[in-house]
Design a protein around this motif. Structure first.
Motif, PDB file in Angstrom:
ATOM      1  N   THR A  85      37.880  49.662  46.723  1.00 37.27           N
ATOM      2  CA  THR A  85      38.539  48.361  46.710  1.00 37.27           C
ATOM      3  C   THR A  85      39.038  48.014  45.312  1.00 37.27           C
ATOM      4  O   THR A  85      38.398  48.335  44.327  1.00 37.27           O
ATOM      5  CB  THR A  85      37.554  47.273  47.184  1.00 37.27           C
ATOM      6  N   VAL A  86      40.169  47.341  45.262  1.00 43.39           N
ATOM      7  CA  VAL A  86      40.710  46.795  44.015  1.00 43.39           C
ATOM      8  C   VAL A  86      40.590  45.282  44.100  1.00 43.39           C
ATOM      9  O   VAL A  86      40.914  44.684  45.118  1.00 43.39           O
ATOM     10  CB  VAL A  86      42.192  47.184  43.825  1.00 43.39           C
ATOM     11  N   SER A  87      40.128  44.655  43.017  1.00 39.08           N
ATOM     12  CA  SER A  87      40.000  43.210  42.964  1.00 39.08           C
ATOM     13  C   SER A  87      40.837  42.684  41.809  1.00 39.08           C
ATOM     14  O   SER A  87      40.730  43.182  40.691  1.00 39.08           O
ATOM     15  CB  SER A  87      38.527  42.827  42.777  1.00 39.08           C
ATOM     16  N   VAL A  88      41.682  41.695  42.071  1.00 43.43           N
ATOM     17  CA  VAL A  88      42.500  41.043  41.054  1.00 43.43           C
ATOM     18  C   VAL A  88      42.132  39.567  41.087  1.00 43.43           C
ATOM     19  O   VAL A  88      42.269  38.916  42.121  1.00 43.43           O
ATOM     20  CB  VAL A  88      44.007  41.222  41.337  1.00 43.43           C
ATOM     21  N   GLN A  89      41.652  39.046  39.940  1.00 39.06           N
ATOM     22  CA  GLN A  89      41.152  37.677  39.919  1.00 39.06           C
ATOM     23  C   GLN A  89      41.591  36.972  38.639  1.00 39.06           C
ATOM     24  O   GLN A  89      41.648  37.573  37.576  1.00 39.06           O
ATOM     25  CB  GLN A  89      39.628  37.704  39.999  1.00 39.06           C
ATOM     26  N   LEU A  90      41.903  35.698  38.762  1.00 41.14           N
ATOM     27  CA  LEU A  90      42.251  34.855  37.618  1.00 41.14           C
ATOM     28  C   LEU A  90      40.979  34.126  37.190  1.00 41.14           C
ATOM     29  O   LEU A  90      40.434  33.317  37.938  1.00 41.14           O
ATOM     30  CB  LEU A  90      43.342  33.863  38.018  1.00 41.14           C
ATOM     31  N   LEU A  91      40.478  34.447  35.989  1.00 39.08           N
ATOM     32  CA  LEU A  91      39.220  33.865  35.508  1.00 39.08           C
ATOM     33  C   LEU A  91      39.422  32.432  35.026  1.00 39.08           C
ATOM     34  O   LEU A  91      40.515  32.048  34.619  1.00 39.08           O
ATOM     35  CB  LEU A  91      38.652  34.713  34.372  1.00 39.08           C
ATOM     36  N   ASP A  92      38.345  31.656  35.043  1.00 38.19           N
ATOM     37  CA  ASP A  92      38.428  30.265  34.592  1.00 38.19           C
ATOM     38  C   ASP A  92      38.544  30.201  33.063  1.00 38.19           C
ATOM     39  O   ASP A  92      38.455  31.204  32.367  1.00 38.19           O
ATOM     40  CB  ASP A  92      37.240  29.459  35.094  1.00 38.19           C
TER      41      ASP A  92
END
Length: 153
Positions: A54-61
């Protein structure tokens, strides 16, 4: 000139597709992280993770982004091998081969990114004034080879 640009775009997309398949193969032994600054949201950071399947793309706080910037951890590649990952952390890994939404991000299987890049390459080759048998055969063979790689992995 336009033909050379199309073939260059197709080659780049095919290289990205093969890179995604290589990353998929590597993800079964290692968990890769990279944090890059977001140029849309200046105070935030984009976190890319390659987990098993799996690839995860996330915008951190903002707090996490400030911590990464203060400790010079932006644009740095980190690796955690499966034998060193804590069991509690392994339980957070998303189901292999699943699509989903995080609070500020998404996760998807590696083969999906490889297929998107492969189809973009086929579309870049295909863009033209007329449809030829050669372009159909090239497109079908590229998609068949990539789907064969997905089945093999």
């Amino acid at each position: 000139m336009l033909k050379a640009l199309r073939y260059t775009l197709a080659a780049i997309c095919l290289a990205a597709s093969v890179g995604c398949l290589a990353l998929w193969w590597r993800s079964h032994a290692a968990w890769d992280f990279i944090n890059v600054p977001s140029y849309v949201y200046r105070t935030r950071t984009v976190n890319l993770q390659s987990m098993p399947g799996t690839v995860s793309v996330q915008l951190l706080d903002k707090e996490a982004s400030a911590y990464l910037a203060a400790n010079n951890l932006l644009w740095r590649h980190s690796v955690a091998f499966e034998s060193t990952i804590d069991d509690r952390l392994l339980s957070l890994i998303h189901a292999s081969g699943a699509f989903g939404r995080l609070s500020y991000g998404v996760y998807f299987p590696h083969w999906y990114a490889a297929l998107v890049f492969a189809l973009a390459a086929v579309a870049a080759i295909r863009i033209g004034r007329q449809f030829t048998l050669r372009s159909a055969l090239v497109g079908m063979s590229v998609v068949a080879a990539l789907l064969g790689m997905v089945v093999a992995l």
